[in-house]
Design a protein around this motif. Structure first.
Motif, PDB file in Angstrom:
ATOM      1  N   ALA A 101      27.643 -35.878  71.610  1.00  0.00           N
ATOM      2  CA  ALA A 101      28.303 -36.957  72.332  1.00  0.00           C
ATOM      3  C   ALA A 101      27.528 -38.261  72.192  1.00  0.00           C
ATOM      4  CB  ALA A 101      28.451 -36.575  73.810  1.00  0.00           C
ATOM      5  N   VAL A 102      26.203 -38.188  72.265  1.00  0.00           N
ATOM      6  CA  VAL A 102      25.391 -39.394  72.121  1.00  0.00           C
ATOM      7  C   VAL A 102      25.466 -39.923  70.694  1.00  0.00           C
ATOM      8  CG1 VAL A 102      23.083 -40.355  72.378  1.00  0.00           C
ATOM      9  CG2 VAL A 102      23.898 -38.647  73.996  1.00  0.00           C
ATOM     10  N   VAL A 103      25.537 -39.040  69.722  1.00  0.00           N
ATOM     11  CA  VAL A 103      25.712 -39.470  68.332  1.00  0.00           C
ATOM     12  C   VAL A 103      26.993 -40.293  68.192  1.00  0.00           C
ATOM     13  CG1 VAL A 103      26.172 -38.668  65.975  1.00  0.00           C
ATOM     14  CG2 VAL A 103      24.394 -37.579  67.335  1.00  0.00           C
ATOM     15  N   LEU A 104      28.062 -39.849  68.842  1.00  0.00           N
ATOM     16  CA  LEU A 104      29.331 -40.584  68.784  1.00  0.00           C
ATOM     17  C   LEU A 104      29.220 -41.950  69.466  1.00  0.00           C
ATOM     18  CD1 LEU A 104      31.822 -37.649  69.520  1.00  0.00           C
ATOM     19  CD2 LEU A 104      31.287 -38.708  67.309  1.00  0.00           C
ATOM     20  N   VAL A 105      28.494 -42.015  70.577  1.00  0.00           N
ATOM     21  CA  VAL A 105      28.282 -43.295  71.257  1.00  0.00           C
ATOM     22  C   VAL A 105      27.502 -44.236  70.349  1.00  0.00           C
ATOM     23  CG1 VAL A 105      27.163 -44.427  73.213  1.00  0.00           C
ATOM     24  CG2 VAL A 105      28.392 -42.288  73.566  1.00  0.00           C
ATOM     25  N   PHE A 106      26.456 -43.711  69.724  1.00  0.00           N
ATOM     26  CA  PHE A 106      25.672 -44.523  68.790  1.00  0.00           C
ATOM     27  C   PHE A 106      26.544 -45.035  67.648  1.00  0.00           C
ATOM     28  CE2 PHE A 106      23.615 -43.864  64.562  1.00  0.00           C
ATOM     29  CZ  PHE A 106      22.977 -45.098  64.481  1.00  0.00           C
ATOM     30  N   GLY A 107      27.339 -44.158  67.063  1.00  0.00           N
ATOM     31  CA  GLY A 107      28.200 -44.561  65.954  1.00  0.00           C
ATOM     32  C   GLY A 107      29.201 -45.626  66.364  1.00  0.00           C
ATOM     33  N   ALA A 108      29.771 -45.485  67.569  1.00  0.00           N
ATOM     34  CA  ALA A 108      30.755 -46.463  68.037  1.00  0.00           C
ATOM     35  C   ALA A 108      30.118 -47.835  68.231  1.00  0.00           C
ATOM     36  CB  ALA A 108      31.384 -45.971  69.342  1.00  0.00           C
ATOM     37  N   LEU A 109      28.920 -47.862  68.832  1.00  0.00           N
ATOM     38  CA  LEU A 109      28.268 -49.162  69.051  1.00  0.00           C
ATOM     39  C   LEU A 109      27.819 -49.781  67.732  1.00  0.00           C
ATOM     40  CD1 LEU A 109      27.309 -51.288  71.025  1.00  0.00           C
ATOM     41  CD2 LEU A 109      25.182 -50.002  71.316  1.00  0.00           C
ATOM     42  N   ALA A 110      27.344 -48.954  66.803  1.00  0.00           N
ATOM     43  CA  ALA A 110      26.932 -49.478  65.497  1.00  0.00           C
ATOM     44  C   ALA A 110      28.115 -50.106  64.769  1.00  0.00           C
ATOM     45  CB  ALA A 110      26.313 -48.357  64.661  1.00  0.00           C
ATOM     46  N   LEU A 111      29.276 -49.443  64.803  1.00  0.00           N
ATOM     47  CA  LEU A 111      30.461 -50.002  64.149  1.00  0.00           C
ATOM     48  C   LEU A 111      30.907 -51.293  64.820  1.00  0.00           C
ATOM     49  CD1 LEU A 111      32.502 -46.735  63.488  1.00  0.00           C
ATOM     50  CD2 LEU A 111      31.364 -48.186  61.787  1.00  0.00           C
ATOM     51  N   LEU A 112      30.831 -51.339  66.151  1.00  0.00           N
ATOM     52  CA  LEU A 112      31.207 -52.564  66.867  1.00  0.00           C
ATOM     53  C   LEU A 112      30.297 -53.719  66.469  1.00  0.00           C
ATOM     54  CD1 LEU A 112      32.913 -53.972  69.072  1.00  0.00           C
ATOM     55  CD2 LEU A 112      31.199 -53.191  70.741  1.00  0.00           C
ATOM     56  N   LEU A 113      29.005 -53.455  66.376  1.00  0.00           N
ATOM     57  CA  LEU A 113      28.064 -54.511  65.995  1.00  0.00           C
ATOM     58  C   LEU A 113      28.238 -54.924  64.533  1.00  0.00           C
ATOM     59  CD1 LEU A 113      24.951 -53.226  67.933  1.00  0.00           C
ATOM     60  CD2 LEU A 113      25.863 -55.532  68.109  1.00  0.00           C
ATOM     61  N   LEU A 114      28.506 -53.956  63.658  1.00  0.00           N
ATOM     62  CA  LEU A 114      28.763 -54.308  62.260  1.00  0.00           C
ATOM     63  C   LEU A 114      29.988 -55.196  62.127  1.00  0.00           C
ATOM     64  CD1 LEU A 114      28.030 -50.882  60.521  1.00  0.00           C
ATOM     65  CD2 LEU A 114      26.777 -53.016  60.137  1.00  0.00           C
ATOM     66  N   TRP A 115      30.930 -55.006  63.013  1.00  0.00           N
ATOM     67  CA  TRP A 115      32.178 -55.778  62.984  1.00  0.00           C
ATOM     68  C   TRP A 115      32.013 -57.137  63.644  1.00  0.00           C
ATOM     69  CZ3 TRP A 115      36.447 -55.082  67.077  1.00  0.00           C
ATOM     70  CH2 TRP A 115      37.543 -55.905  66.778  1.00  0.00           C
ATOM     71  N   ARG A 116      31.293 -57.202  64.772  1.00  0.00           N
ATOM     72  CA  ARG A 116      31.304 -58.396  65.595  1.00  0.00           C
ATOM     73  C   ARG A 116      29.999 -59.205  65.581  1.00  0.00           C
ATOM     74  NH1 ARG A 116      35.584 -60.850  66.954  1.00  0.00           N
ATOM     75  NH2 ARG A 116      34.678 -61.507  68.942  1.00  0.00           N
ATOM     76  N   LEU A 117      28.893 -58.617  65.148  1.00  0.00           N
ATOM     77  CA  LEU A 117      27.658 -59.389  65.087  1.00  0.00           C
ATOM     78  C   LEU A 117      27.744 -60.350  63.903  1.00  0.00           C
ATOM     79  CD1 LEU A 117      24.764 -59.793  66.237  1.00  0.00           C
ATOM     80  CD2 LEU A 117      23.983 -58.118  64.546  1.00  0.00           C
ATOM     81  N   PRO A 118      27.693 -61.642  64.141  1.00  0.00           N
ATOM     82  CA  PRO A 118      27.891 -62.590  63.038  1.00  0.00           C
ATOM     83  C   PRO A 118      26.803 -62.501  61.977  1.00  0.00           C
ATOM     84  CG  PRO A 118      28.185 -63.664  65.170  1.00  0.00           C
ATOM     85  CD  PRO A 118      27.594 -62.321  65.449  1.00  0.00           C
ATOM     86  N   ASP A 119      27.208 -62.739  60.752  1.00  0.00           N
ATOM     87  CA  ASP A 119      26.269 -62.782  59.639  1.00  0.00           C
ATOM     88  C   ASP A 119      25.864 -64.238  59.455  1.00  0.00           C
ATOM     89  OD1 ASP A 119      24.758 -62.444  57.419  1.00  0.00           O
ATOM     90  OD2 ASP A 119      26.382 -61.811  56.087  1.00  0.00           O
ATOM     91  N   VAL A 120      24.808 -64.640  60.158  1.00  0.00           N
ATOM     92  CA  VAL A 120      24.409 -66.047  60.158  1.00  0.00           C
ATOM     93  C   VAL A 120      23.384 -66.363  59.075  1.00  0.00           C
ATOM     94  CG1 VAL A 120      24.895 -66.315  62.612  1.00  0.00           C
ATOM     95  CG2 VAL A 120      22.619 -65.620  61.885  1.00  0.00           C
ATOM     96  N   ALA A 121      22.963 -65.373  58.315  1.00  0.00           N
ATOM     97  CA  ALA A 121      21.989 -65.592  57.240  1.00  0.00           C
ATOM     98  C   ALA A 121      22.509 -64.933  55.972  1.00  0.00           C
ATOM     99  CB  ALA A 121      20.624 -65.034  57.625  1.00  0.00           C
ATOM    100  N   PRO A 122      23.549 -65.508  55.350  1.00  0.00           N
ATOM    101  CA  PRO A 122      24.161 -64.852  54.184  1.00  0.00           C
ATOM    102  C   PRO A 122      23.226 -64.686  53.006  1.00  0.00           C
ATOM    103  CG  PRO A 122      24.991 -67.099  54.467  1.00  0.00           C
ATOM    104  CD  PRO A 122      24.204 -66.780  55.693  1.00  0.00           C
TER     105      PRO A 122
END
Length: 467
Positions: free
Chosen positions: A327-348
């Protein structure tokens, strides 16, 4: 621990009352984390601290911590024990500290009880480092620990100098980097004062990921430059360095996943990085063999005191069954995907920075076994990222975890009744609430986009080629 005269670590004689010791350490954590936050806020408002002064102060503090006994953790005693086992010709992935203790060995007598029935769980290069320290230190645990702390200090200062050189053209980012890393009291405490080998892993991964840069090449007749990935040899070197980090601590393979994500658009660079990683990791772990994997599996499900899950269930204060682990693995995966999607790439021009932060933050914030010094995985990388509200969330999370580990972890029960009650409130209520708040803050930043970024890092100028 016996202290050899005239040889570091240099013990400062004297004793404080127990209550004063706890109170001073708790206050130091809160003031340390709060001081970093205040400094970051000052830089965001235009303050500029002389970089040379910051670096000089860092060198003084690191030198002092390097020659003092370890504090805040007994891990250096574990390192000394496993190094001693290797020096004696035994396999530290098989032989346990208890077995060394029964031989009457002077190092084995001091082995902490927490891992006394298990072999080492550290990577092959960590074992090599510990063996070298044990060879130099002989039968003196203090001298073994001195060598371990000295090397940690040197590696830590290497990252300080690396950050300063990378950011020397921007006074604001330079000062922020030294506040986040060089003079961050919580980072200094976790890596240099305590002597944790994470310093080697973070240094190798930091320099490896910093090598990965895009190239902007002008195209004749086009106003937009072409974005190219790193040269294959550069990607190869990056893969080797990330592999070296994993050879110290296996969890740094998470940054290998970030490296793969960043290079997915450039197959040649991706294959080169994978080859470099394999060259560094595969032979080392084949040498360690099944005993290392067995040692890691024995610790599966173990929880640390600084997890927020215990707010919902007391089961998270004890080893977890595999179903909960999943269950914790799934929580980790969900947050990682959210951050990959929404954390801006400010240093291309640093394509691996955003995925490394996304995956690293997700793991550090939601995994059930965390220790505050694990946070160094992302702090040096965060210093290369743009200033934002994420800085404050990371420092608050680090502060809460450090508070739990004072003076040396939740296993050290204070002898006084009221002090013990207060400690339990920190361990089981206040710190978990803050840690949960940090997770919710990261999710809120992802969903709202309210990162409040400062000036973005400058990208490199287009490179003219004859192509």
């Amino acid at each position: 621990m016996p202290w050899p005269p005239g040889w570091p670590p240099l013990e400062l004689a004297g004793h404080l009352p127990v209550a004063a010791t706890y109170a001073a350490l708790w206050a130091a954590v809160i003031l340390g984390g709060g001081g970093v936050i205040a400094g970051l806020a000052a830089v965001a408002r235009g303050a500029r601290f002389p970089a040379r002064l910051l670096i000089a102060a860092c060198f003084v503090v690191v030198a002092a911590f390097a020659v003092l006994p370890p504090a805040g953790s007994t891990d250096t005693l574990n390192y000394a024990t496993f190094g001693r086992i290797a020096v004696l010709g035994h396999n530290p992935y098989v032989m346990t500290p208890t077995q060394l203790y029964r031989t009457g060995d002077p190092i084995g007598k001091l082995a902490p009880l927490i891992w006394h029935k298990h072999g080492t769980l550290y990577g092959p290069l960590a074992t090599a480092e510990q063996r070298t320290a044990a060879e130099l230190g002989g039968t003196s645990p203090a001298r073994i620990i001195f060598w371990l702390k000295l090397w940690n200090a040197i590696v830590f200062l290497g990252v300080v100098i690396g950050l300063d050189r990378m950011l020397r053209s921007d006074p604001a980012r330079r000062a922020r980097a030294h506040l986040l890393w060089s003079l961050n009291p919580l980072v200094l405490w976790g890596l240099v004062a305590s002597g944790h080998l994470d310093a080697f892993a973070v240094a190798a991964s930091f320099f490896g990921l910093a090598l990965v840069r895009t190239r902007r090449v002008e195209r004749p007749g086009s106003p937009e430059p072409e974005i190219r990935g790193p040269e294959p040899l550069v990607a190869l070197a990056a893969g080797v360095l990330v592999g070296v980090a994993a050879d110290f601590m296996l969890t740094y393979l998470l940054l290998a996943a970030a490296l793969a994500w960043a290079l997915r658009r450039w197959p040649a660079a991706l294959l080169s990085a994978a080859a470099g990683l394999a060259v560094a990791v595969v032979p080392a772990y084949l040498w360690a063999g099944r005993p290392l994997i067995h040692s890691l599996l024995l610790r599966r499900g173990k929880v640390s005191a600084d997890n927020f899950y215990q707010l919902f269930s007391a089961a998270y204060r004890h080893p977890l069954p595999p179903s909960v682990d999943l269950a914790v693995v799934l929580v980790f995966g969900a947050l990682a995907l959210l951050l990959l999607w929404r954390l801006p790439d400010v240093a291309p021009d640093l394509p691996v920075l955003q995925p490394a932060l996304a995956i690293g933050i997700a793991w550090l914030f939601v995994w059930y076994y965390q220790l505050p010094w694990y946070d160094v995985m992302i702090i040096a990388l965060l210093a290369l990222y743009s200033a934002s509200r994420l800085d404050y969330v990371v420092i608050v999370q680090l502060t809460a975890g450090s508070l739990v580990m004072m003076p040396g972890g939740s296993g050290n029960e204070p002898p006084l009744g009221w002090l013990r009650t207060f400690s339990h409130e920190i361990w089981f209520t206040w710190a978990p609430l803050v840690l949960l708040g940090c997770v919710l803050a990261v999710i809120a930043l992802c969903l709202t986009g309210a990162w409040n970024f400062g000036p973005r890092p400058e990208t490199g100028r287009p490179v003219r080629t004859g192509a």
